[in-house]
Enzyme design. Structure first.
Site, PDB file in Angstrom:
ATOM      1  N   ASP A  67       0.181  -1.167   0.370  1.00  0.00           N
ATOM      2  CA  ASP A  67       0.329  -0.106   0.205  1.00  0.00           C
ATOM      3  C   ASP A  67       1.638   1.005   0.297  1.00  0.00           C
ATOM      4  OD1 ASP A  67       0.593  -0.394   2.735  1.00  0.00           O
ATOM      5  OD2 ASP A  67      -0.846  -0.846   3.747  1.00  0.00           O
ATOM      6  N   ASN A 136      -7.435  -2.661  14.212  1.00  0.00           N
ATOM      7  CA  ASN A 136      -8.648  -3.003  14.378  1.00  0.00           C
ATOM      8  C   ASN A 136      -8.628  -4.512  12.612  1.00  0.00           C
ATOM      9  OD1 ASN A 136      -7.490  -2.082  11.864  1.00  0.00           O
ATOM     10  ND2 ASN A 136      -8.509  -0.034  11.781  1.00  0.00           N
ATOM     11  N   HIS A 138      -6.737  -4.447  10.439  1.00  0.00           N
ATOM     12  CA  HIS A 138      -6.792  -4.342   9.091  1.00  0.00           C
ATOM     13  C   HIS A 138      -4.986  -5.278   8.480  1.00  0.00           C
ATOM     14  CE1 HIS A 138      -4.435  -0.363   9.686  1.00  0.00           C
ATOM     15  NE2 HIS A 138      -3.503  -1.376   9.795  1.00  0.00           N
ATOM     16  N   GLU A 143      -9.393  -1.444   5.505  1.00  0.00           N
ATOM     17  CA  GLU A 143      -9.954  -1.404   6.969  1.00  0.00           C
ATOM     18  C   GLU A 143     -11.411  -2.330   7.217  1.00  0.00           C
ATOM     19  OE1 GLU A 143      -8.110   0.001   8.736  1.00  0.00           O
ATOM     20  OE2 GLU A 143      -7.404   2.392   7.757  1.00  0.00           O
TER      21      GLU A 143
HETATM   22  P1  PGA Z   1       2.510  -1.841  13.304  1.00  0.00           P
HETATM   23  O1  PGA Z   1       1.209  -1.779  11.616  1.00  0.00           O
HETATM   24  O2  PGA Z   1       3.842  -2.423  12.255  1.00  0.00           O
HETATM   25  O3  PGA Z   1       3.397   0.114  12.945  1.00  0.00           O
HETATM   26  O4  PGA Z   1       2.133  -1.991  13.856  1.00  0.00           O
HETATM   27  C1  PGA Z   1       0.898  -2.539  10.478  1.00  0.00           C
HETATM   28  C2  PGA Z   1      -0.384  -2.690  10.427  1.00  0.00           C
HETATM   29  O5  PGA Z   1      -0.128  -1.266  10.521  1.00  0.00           O
HETATM   30  O6  PGA Z   1      -0.984  -2.701   9.402  1.00  0.00           O
END
Ligand code: PGA
Length: 264
Positions: A67, A136, A138, A143
């Site tokens: 992404d 959450n 995702h 999302e």
């Molecule tokens: P993080 O993010 O590794 O910074 O916890 C993971 C994500 O949001 O996919």
């Protein structure tokens, strides 16, 4: 799903890096799906070290990132292109022309999404896709409520994700609310998927992914449909699972089977 519970974040990173090492050594021209966020950083450091020692080469590898923020140039320090250059690409023997991150500066983002899908297909599909997970649930920027068969597209970020990522932006800096992300269907098409999660704040999302129902409310639960998904987590991220001992038992049996197969 294969659920691997390890002591700490360092072991999670090393385990994930070993999967990429095996993949690259099996197929030099592997197509790797990569991720940003804080979790993969230690895995990338392992890969940089393995590359430095000559254990792996990225010379013939191709990469696709999950992404990118829409509205940021690749030179912006918070863009995921910039992140990947800094955290991995600048330190290994990869040909940057073979590295792909969705174009956050695309004039026509809808066309850019279709083009990204076409590039993945033209490369022969993704061999191993690395994933982090949001609190959450995702994956990428898919999302909650994302379609379980969705493809690369423009997505709006939740307030929770924007707040979680605000730490990377200074107070007066523009923080994008839109992204281009591979879809859940795109991710499920990868031949193998490796999701890393560490820390107590991921425990709820990990539980929903592994033991919850298959639901768009937890996009990572879609991995229950994948035939080769590995969930690599530390004790803290595993702490809310109901069947921890069972998963550890299965993994111990897996290790024995692998050792047996290697001895044949
Ligand atoms: P993080 O993010 O590794 O910074 O916890 C993971 C994500 O949001 O996919």
């Amino acid at each position: 799903m294969q659920i691997v519970i390890l002591k700490n974040a360092a072991e999670v990173a090393a385990y994930g890096a070993d999967i990429f090492e095996k993949q690259l050594n099996r197929k030099a021209e592997s197509v790797l799906g990569l991720a940003t966020g804080s979790t993969p950083v230690a895995l990338y450091q392992n890969l940089i070290e393995k590359n430095r020692c000559g254990d792996i080469s990225f010379k013939d590898a191709v990469t696709f990132n999950l992404d990118e923020y829409l509205g940021l140039e690749g030179t912006h320090p918070q863009s995921y292109r910039f992140f990947m250059n800094e955290q991995l690409f600048n330190h290994v023997d990869i040909n940057k022309d073979h590295t792909h991150v969705p174009p956050g500066n695309a004039k026509n983002p809808v066309e850019a999404c279709q083009e990204y899908e076409a590039q993945i297909a033209a490369a022969g599909g993704i061999d191993v896709q690395l994933l982090g997970i949001g609190r959450n649930g995702h994956i990428g920027f898919n999302e909650p409520s994302s379609g379980l068969t969705s493809r690369t597209r423009v997505k709006t970020l939740t307030k929770e994700t924007i707040d979680d990522n605000a730490r990377f932006f200074s107070a007066d800096e523009y923080q994008p609310h839109l992204s281009i992300t591979m879809g859940i269907g795109t991710i499920l098409d990868a031949k193998k998927v490796v999701l890393l999660a560490t820390g107590e704040n991921k425990a709820e999302a990990v539980k929903a992914t592994v033991e919850g129902p298959l639901t768009a409310s937890c996009p990572a639960s879609a991995l229950q449909l994948h035939r080769d998904a590995v969930i690599v987590i530390d004790e803290a991220a595993a702490s809310k699972l109901d069947n921890i001992e069972f998963y550890k038992h299965i993994e111990a049996e897996n290790q024995k089977l692998q050792a047996h197969l290697a001895s044949l």
